[in-house]
Write a protein that holds these residues in place. Sequence first.
Motif, PDB file in Angstrom:
ATOM      1  N   VAL A   1      -7.936 -29.897   5.044  1.00 32.04           N
ATOM      2  CA  VAL A   1      -9.233 -29.960   4.365  1.00 32.04           C
ATOM      3  C   VAL A   1      -9.380 -28.768   3.414  1.00 32.04           C
ATOM      4  CG1 VAL A   1     -11.719 -29.705   4.767  1.00 32.04           C
ATOM      5  CG2 VAL A   1     -10.434 -31.394   6.067  1.00 32.04           C
ATOM      6  N   GLU A   2      -8.903 -27.593   3.862  1.00 30.28           N
ATOM      7  CA  GLU A   2      -8.940 -26.406   2.983  1.00 30.28           C
ATOM      8  C   GLU A   2      -8.133 -26.660   1.708  1.00 30.28           C
ATOM      9  OE1 GLU A   2     -10.536 -23.407   2.893  1.00 30.28           O
ATOM     10  OE2 GLU A   2     -11.715 -24.319   4.476  1.00 30.28           O
ATOM     11  N   THR A   3      -6.975 -27.315   1.874  1.00 33.84           N
ATOM     12  CA  THR A   3      -6.135 -27.623   0.709  1.00 33.84           C
ATOM     13  C   THR A   3      -6.850 -28.592  -0.231  1.00 33.84           C
ATOM     14  OG1 THR A   3      -4.234 -27.466   2.184  1.00 33.84           O
ATOM     15  CG2 THR A   3      -3.819 -28.432   0.038  1.00 33.84           C
ATOM     16  N   LEU A   4      -7.572 -29.546   0.377  1.00 34.57           N
ATOM     17  CA  LEU A   4      -8.244 -30.567  -0.442  1.00 34.57           C
ATOM     18  C   LEU A   4      -9.525 -30.041  -1.094  1.00 34.57           C
ATOM     19  CD1 LEU A   4      -7.962 -33.692   1.921  1.00 34.57           C
ATOM     20  CD2 LEU A   4      -6.722 -33.336  -0.213  1.00 34.57           C
ATOM     21  N   LYS A   5     -10.039 -28.949  -0.543  1.00 33.37           N
ATOM     22  CA  LYS A   5     -11.354 -28.432  -0.960  1.00 33.37           C
ATOM     23  C   LYS A   5     -11.554 -28.391  -2.477  1.00 33.37           C
ATOM     24  CE  LYS A   5     -14.399 -24.515   0.015  1.00 33.37           C
ATOM     25  NZ  LYS A   5     -14.622 -23.331   0.835  1.00 33.37           N
ATOM     26  N   PRO A   6     -10.646 -27.778  -3.227  1.00 32.28           N
ATOM     27  CA  PRO A   6     -10.914 -27.692  -4.679  1.00 32.28           C
ATOM     28  C   PRO A   6     -10.911 -29.055  -5.366  1.00 32.28           C
ATOM     29  CG  PRO A   6      -8.993 -26.364  -4.035  1.00 32.28           C
ATOM     30  CD  PRO A   6      -9.400 -27.142  -2.836  1.00 32.28           C
ATOM     31  N   LEU A   7     -10.330 -30.063  -4.702  1.00 32.64           N
ATOM     32  CA  LEU A   7     -10.218 -31.380  -5.333  1.00 32.64           C
ATOM     33  C   LEU A   7     -11.372 -32.314  -4.960  1.00 32.64           C
ATOM     34  CD1 LEU A   7      -6.442 -31.892  -4.460  1.00 32.64           C
ATOM     35  CD2 LEU A   7      -7.390 -31.115  -6.626  1.00 32.64           C
ATOM     36  N   LEU A   8     -12.197 -31.863  -4.015  1.00 31.48           N
ATOM     37  CA  LEU A   8     -13.263 -32.740  -3.530  1.00 31.48           C
ATOM     38  C   LEU A   8     -14.571 -32.583  -4.294  1.00 31.48           C
ATOM     39  CD1 LEU A   8     -12.712 -32.422   0.324  1.00 31.48           C
ATOM     40  CD2 LEU A   8     -12.502 -34.511  -1.005  1.00 31.48           C
ATOM     41  N   GLY A   9     -14.638 -31.552  -5.117  1.00 30.45           N
ATOM     42  CA  GLY A   9     -15.900 -31.249  -5.789  1.00 30.45           C
ATOM     43  C   GLY A   9     -16.351 -32.334  -6.733  1.00 30.45           C
ATOM     44  N   GLU A  10     -17.645 -32.428  -6.873  1.00 31.49           N
ATOM     45  CA  GLU A  10     -18.191 -33.414  -7.802  1.00 31.49           C
ATOM     46  C   GLU A  10     -18.370 -32.819  -9.194  1.00 31.49           C
ATOM     47  OE1 GLU A  10     -21.755 -34.851  -5.999  1.00 31.49           O
ATOM     48  OE2 GLU A  10     -20.661 -36.153  -4.652  1.00 31.49           O
ATOM     49  N   GLY A  11     -18.254 -31.491  -9.256  1.00 25.13           N
ATOM     50  CA  GLY A  11     -18.279 -30.835 -10.561  1.00 25.13           C
ATOM     51  C   GLY A  11     -19.646 -30.647 -11.174  1.00 25.13           C
ATOM     52  N   GLU A  12     -20.659 -31.267 -10.607  1.00 23.71           N
ATOM     53  CA  GLU A  12     -21.996 -31.091 -11.186  1.00 23.71           C
ATOM     54  C   GLU A  12     -22.634 -29.846 -10.594  1.00 23.71           C
ATOM     55  OE1 GLU A  12     -24.544 -34.486 -10.619  1.00 23.71           O
ATOM     56  OE2 GLU A  12     -22.771 -35.761 -10.693  1.00 23.71           O
ATOM     57  N   SER A  13     -23.435 -29.187 -11.391  1.00 20.45           N
ATOM     58  CA  SER A  13     -24.070 -27.992 -10.864  1.00 20.45           C
ATOM     59  C   SER A  13     -25.574 -28.222 -10.729  1.00 20.45           C
ATOM     60  CB  SER A  13     -23.792 -26.833 -11.803  1.00 20.45           C
ATOM     61  OG  SER A  13     -24.267 -25.659 -11.232  1.00 20.45           O
ATOM     62  N   THR A  14     -26.156 -27.741  -9.638  1.00 16.74           N
ATOM     63  CA  THR A  14     -27.615 -27.798  -9.515  1.00 16.74           C
ATOM     64  C   THR A  14     -28.130 -26.384  -9.711  1.00 16.74           C
ATOM     65  OG1 THR A  14     -27.554 -27.403  -7.187  1.00 16.74           O
ATOM     66  CG2 THR A  14     -27.493 -29.698  -7.881  1.00 16.74           C
ATOM     67  N   GLU A  15     -29.348 -26.161  -9.318  1.00 13.11           N
ATOM     68  CA  GLU A  15     -29.946 -24.842  -9.558  1.00 13.11           C
ATOM     69  C   GLU A  15     -29.526 -23.836  -8.490  1.00 13.11           C
ATOM     70  OE1 GLU A  15     -32.118 -27.676  -8.869  1.00 13.11           O
ATOM     71  OE2 GLU A  15     -31.534 -28.211 -10.897  1.00 13.11           O
ATOM     72  N   GLY A  16     -28.483 -24.114  -7.763  1.00 13.75           N
ATOM     73  CA  GLY A  16     -28.039 -23.176  -6.738  1.00 13.75           C
ATOM     74  C   GLY A  16     -28.998 -23.113  -5.572  1.00 13.75           C
ATOM     75  N   ALA A  17     -29.496 -24.277  -5.147  1.00  9.48           N
ATOM     76  CA  ALA A  17     -30.425 -24.317  -4.024  1.00  9.48           C
ATOM     77  C   ALA A  17     -29.825 -23.619  -2.814  1.00  9.48           C
ATOM     78  CB  ALA A  17     -30.718 -25.773  -3.672  1.00  9.48           C
ATOM     79  N   SER A  18     -30.663 -22.918  -2.064  1.00  3.14           N
ATOM     80  CA  SER A  18     -30.172 -22.196  -0.888  1.00  3.14           C
ATOM     81  C   SER A  18     -30.180 -23.120   0.327  1.00  3.14           C
ATOM     82  CB  SER A  18     -31.083 -20.985  -0.648  1.00  3.14           C
ATOM     83  OG  SER A  18     -30.685 -20.304   0.505  1.00  3.14           O
ATOM     84  N   VAL A  19     -29.008 -23.316   0.894  1.00  2.62           N
ATOM     85  CA  VAL A  19     -28.841 -24.250   2.017  1.00  2.62           C
ATOM     86  C   VAL A  19     -28.277 -23.507   3.229  1.00  2.62           C
ATOM     87  CG1 VAL A  19     -27.679 -26.351   2.806  1.00  2.62           C
ATOM     88  CG2 VAL A  19     -28.281 -26.111   0.389  1.00  2.62           C
TER      89      VAL A  19
END
Length: 210
Positions: free
Chosen positions: A73-91
Amino acid sequence: MADFNAIIEALVACDTDKVTQLVDAAIAEKVPATDILNQGLIAGMDIVGEKMENGDMFIPEVLMAAQAMGSCVETLKPLLGEGESTEGASVIIGTVKGDLHDIGKNLVSMMMESAGMAVHNLGVDIAPEDFVAEIKSKNAQIVCLSALLTTTMPMMKQTVDAIVESGLRDQVKIMVGGAPVTQAFCDEIGADGFAPDAGSAAKMAKSFVA
Ligand code: B1M
């Protein structure tokens, strides 16, 4: 063409080297990361779960399979992103007290990070009061609770109750998930949203802060 069955078999056999090798090969063949995850690793982990339930696999083996999955999963991590950015909501995200399962929670965390959110992953076995303290210190807008055991689901309710009692309920959206969790349970405990998987969790979180 990726051999998902081979990934499944290697994971069930707890053969970390082989799983890693097959996942690397699939990435090199440009197989979509979500397919490798869903049709290979998660499908394999479901079989591990069945074998565990039937007494055909024991905890040390299940842990080895979980570690193999975690490293892929760590290896896949950079490839799983959706690429969209939000306002950096704190989660804030964590597995509730008494529960040590973290693979699914880490996937949710990863998908939310990829969606541009500032995710604070608290880990596993997190007590209600610790969720409350972290909401305050991180000024969180969203709290995600994960539980994989039917016996720890009541701890989700206790966590929601602690957030209400702290006076912070209006500040945060509370999301819940994990294999035994349902929409009906979410409604029953007064959470705001149930997400069945990591992708829908990230989408829901984005909709909450849009
Ligand atoms: Co455990 N375990 N386990 N286990 N384990 C299950 C959950 C179980 C279903 C296996 C079985 O019997 N078939 C069963 C629970 C039965 C029940 O409660 N009804 C079980 C049991 C019984 C136990 C122990 C009690 C066993 C024992 O000691 N006798 C024990 C409990 C320890 C504890 O927590 N206190 C235990 C221990 C372990 C290990 C430590 C060995 C290991 C965990 C290692 C780790 O996580 N680092 C383990 C594992 C690996 C599993 C299975 C095989 C796999 C879980 C997993 O990682 N799935 C699991 C069987 C199964 O689920 N098929 C099982 C892959 C992961 C990607 O899926 O976590 O569902 P999942 O996450 C998904 C969604 O649910 C969702 O998104 C994720 C990605 O799409 N999601 C969220 C998850 N969290 C979310 C939060 C959100 C939103 C969505 O917030 C908004």
